[in-house]
Design a protein around this motif. Sequence first.
Motif, PDB file in Angstrom:
ATOM      1  N   ALA A  31       0.829  -1.205   0.000  1.00  0.00           N
ATOM      2  CA  ALA A  31       0.000   0.000   0.000  1.00  0.00           C
ATOM      3  C   ALA A  31       0.864   1.255   0.000  1.00  0.00           C
ATOM      4  O   ALA A  31       1.823   1.359   0.767  1.00  0.00           O
ATOM      5  N   GLY A  32       0.525   2.199  -0.850  1.00  0.00           N
ATOM      6  CA  GLY A  32       1.270   3.458  -0.922  1.00  0.00           C
ATOM      7  C   GLY A  32       0.498   4.499  -1.690  1.00  0.00           C
ATOM      8  O   GLY A  32      -0.333   4.165  -2.544  1.00  0.00           O
ATOM      9  N   ILE A  33       0.738   5.752  -1.368  1.00  0.00           N
ATOM     10  CA  ILE A  33       0.085   6.852  -2.074  1.00  0.00           C
ATOM     11  C   ILE A  33       1.126   7.895  -2.443  1.00  0.00           C
ATOM     12  O   ILE A  33       2.218   7.950  -1.871  1.00  0.00           O
ATOM     13  N   VAL A  34       0.778   8.731  -3.405  1.00  0.00           N
ATOM     14  CA  VAL A  34       1.618   9.868  -3.776  1.00  0.00           C
ATOM     15  C   VAL A  34       0.727  11.079  -3.956  1.00  0.00           C
ATOM     16  O   VAL A  34      -0.398  10.962  -4.470  1.00  0.00           O
ATOM     17  N   ASP A  37      -2.041  16.333   2.961  1.00  0.00           N
ATOM     18  CA  ASP A  37      -1.256  15.553   2.000  1.00  0.00           C
ATOM     19  C   ASP A  37       0.026  15.025   2.632  1.00  0.00           C
ATOM     20  O   ASP A  37       0.416  13.869   2.418  1.00  0.00           O
ATOM     21  N   LEU A  38       0.693  15.869   3.411  1.00  0.00           N
ATOM     22  CA  LEU A  38       1.940  15.455   4.047  1.00  0.00           C
ATOM     23  C   LEU A  38       1.695  14.324   5.041  1.00  0.00           C
ATOM     24  O   LEU A  38       2.394  13.303   5.032  1.00  0.00           O
ATOM     25  N   ARG A  39       0.699  14.505   5.899  1.00  0.00           N
ATOM     26  CA  ARG A  39       0.409  13.497   6.919  1.00  0.00           C
ATOM     27  C   ARG A  39      -0.065  12.189   6.295  1.00  0.00           C
ATOM     28  O   ARG A  39       0.352  11.098   6.712  1.00  0.00           O
ATOM     29  N   ASP A  40      -0.960  12.289   5.309  1.00  0.00           N
ATOM     30  CA  ASP A  40      -1.508  11.079   4.690  1.00  0.00           C
ATOM     31  C   ASP A  40      -0.407  10.235   4.051  1.00  0.00           C
ATOM     32  O   ASP A  40      -0.412   9.004   4.158  1.00  0.00           O
ATOM     33  N   THR A  41       0.533  10.893   3.384  1.00  0.00           N
ATOM     34  CA  THR A  41       1.618  10.170   2.721  1.00  0.00           C
ATOM     35  C   THR A  41       2.490   9.445   3.730  1.00  0.00           C
ATOM     36  O   THR A  41       2.822   8.265   3.563  1.00  0.00           O
ATOM     37  N   LEU A  42       2.872  10.137   4.800  1.00  0.00           N
ATOM     38  CA  LEU A  42       3.716   9.510   5.817  1.00  0.00           C
ATOM     39  C   LEU A  42       2.968   8.412   6.572  1.00  0.00           C
ATOM     40  O   LEU A  42       3.526   7.349   6.858  1.00  0.00           O
ATOM     41  N   GLY A  62       7.563  20.894 -13.489  1.00  0.00           N
ATOM     42  CA  GLY A  62       6.172  21.313 -13.416  1.00  0.00           C
ATOM     43  C   GLY A  62       5.390  20.781 -12.230  1.00  0.00           C
ATOM     44  O   GLY A  62       4.271  21.219 -11.995  1.00  0.00           O
ATOM     45  N   PHE A  63       5.945  19.839 -11.493  1.00  0.00           N
ATOM     46  CA  PHE A  63       5.233  19.358 -10.321  1.00  0.00           C
ATOM     47  C   PHE A  63       6.221  18.750  -9.325  1.00  0.00           C
ATOM     48  O   PHE A  63       7.361  18.437  -9.660  1.00  0.00           O
ATOM     49  N   SER A  64       5.745  18.624  -8.091  1.00  0.00           N
ATOM     50  CA  SER A  64       6.556  18.061  -7.018  1.00  0.00           C
ATOM     51  C   SER A  64       6.027  16.684  -6.638  1.00  0.00           C
ATOM     52  O   SER A  64       4.825  16.431  -6.726  1.00  0.00           O
ATOM     53  N   LEU A  65       6.913  15.807  -6.199  1.00  0.00           N
ATOM     54  CA  LEU A  65       6.504  14.498  -5.693  1.00  0.00           C
ATOM     55  C   LEU A  65       6.179  14.542  -4.204  1.00  0.00           C
ATOM     56  O   LEU A  65       5.960  13.501  -3.588  1.00  0.00           O
ATOM     57  N   ASN A  66       6.169  15.769  -3.637  1.00  0.00           N
ATOM     58  CA  ASN A  66       5.717  15.949  -2.264  1.00  0.00           C
ATOM     59  C   ASN A  66       6.522  15.068  -1.311  1.00  0.00           C
ATOM     60  O   ASN A  66       7.735  14.993  -1.409  1.00  0.00           O
ATOM     61  N   MET A  67       5.874  14.357  -0.424  1.00  0.00           N
ATOM     62  CA  MET A  67       6.554  13.551   0.592  1.00  0.00           C
ATOM     63  C   MET A  67       6.817  12.120   0.130  1.00  0.00           C
ATOM     64  O   MET A  67       7.282  11.293   0.924  1.00  0.00           O
ATOM     65  N   TYR A  68       6.519  11.813  -1.129  1.00  0.00           N
ATOM     66  CA  TYR A  68       6.710  10.441  -1.602  1.00  0.00           C
ATOM     67  C   TYR A  68       8.174   9.998  -1.518  1.00  0.00           C
ATOM     68  O   TYR A  68       8.467   8.966  -0.888  1.00  0.00           O
ATOM     69  N   PRO A  69       9.141  10.743  -2.113  1.00  0.00           N
ATOM     70  CA  PRO A  69      10.537  10.314  -1.963  1.00  0.00           C
ATOM     71  C   PRO A  69      11.013  10.266  -0.507  1.00  0.00           C
ATOM     72  O   PRO A  69      11.668   9.291  -0.114  1.00  0.00           O
ATOM     73  N   PRO A  70      10.715  11.274   0.329  1.00  0.00           N
ATOM     74  CA  PRO A  70      11.122  11.153   1.733  1.00  0.00           C
ATOM     75  C   PRO A  70      10.532   9.917   2.413  1.00  0.00           C
ATOM     76  O   PRO A  70      11.206   9.264   3.210  1.00  0.00           O
ATOM     77  N   SER A  71       9.287   9.607   2.089  1.00  0.00           N
ATOM     78  CA  SER A  71       8.665   8.428   2.709  1.00  0.00           C
ATOM     79  C   SER A  71       9.361   7.154   2.264  1.00  0.00           C
ATOM     80  O   SER A  71       9.539   6.212   3.058  1.00  0.00           O
ATOM     81  N   LYS A  72       9.775   7.097   1.008  1.00  0.00           N
ATOM     82  CA  LYS A  72      10.444   5.891   0.513  1.00  0.00           C
ATOM     83  C   LYS A  72      11.885   5.807   1.006  1.00  0.00           C
ATOM     84  O   LYS A  72      12.404   4.709   1.228  1.00  0.00           O
TER      85      LYS A  72
END
Length: 250
Positions: free
Chosen positions: A92-95, A108-113, A157-167
């Motif tokens: 399970a994972g989200i971006v 968005d930050l909390r949900d990803t982490l 044009g866009f950010s991957l938000n907290m996805y890379p930090p979470s991974k």
Amino acid sequence: MNRWLNRVAVVTGSSSGIGGAVCKDLVAKGMIVVGLARRENRLQELKSELPADQATRFHFRKCDVSDEQQVIDTFAWVDQTLGGADVLVNNAGIVRFSPIIKEGNSADLRDTLNTNVMGVAWCTRQAFLSMERRKVNDGHVVIVNSIAGHKIPQFTGFSLNMYPPSKHAVTAMTEVLRQEFLSKGTNIKITSISPGGVDTEIVDKSRIPNLDEFPMLRSEDVADAISYCIQTPPKVQIHELIIKPVGEKN
């Protein structure tokens, strides 16, 4: 796969993509599989697509891994109903794509982490405790990581938000868990599998121009890799496996 016949695998994020492919692959190879996801209707659809003999070995339960209590309750249900999980696939994972510095994006930050990091921690904890209680010494925990957990891809044009930090956190967590398993004197294995681009619903095709020109893995490619890792001999542990489609530039 003979030693896994009729043993139980729990797969999170099973409603589509990699999780769905893993469920189909493991149940076809003789395992009893429990698919977890938030979209229960998609799990029912997955069960209905299976051949009759495989469908009897596929179970599902609605579970949001970002909710600790739901995870605890779900693994208790697996213990009571099926005798407990011997294999766990943390998929399970989200971006989210809003910039970290954007005002008002705290959810968005909390949900990803909570999904990508805490969900993995909670599921792994509950699965391990179950194995420990049942004296299962040959279990396997798989974490579907990402190439973004090792190197941060750059898009315009866009950010991957907290996805890379979470991974990146998941990459570190895999090693911490390996050490914790070792300290317990168990032979339970842990494997992090880091795919490059995979053609799944998590990819927002509207944000990436000319996406069709990018080489992409299939969900089935990752499922094959997971099966390979859990079939290794008792003394062989694949700690980290990176898979890229041929031609990927990152």
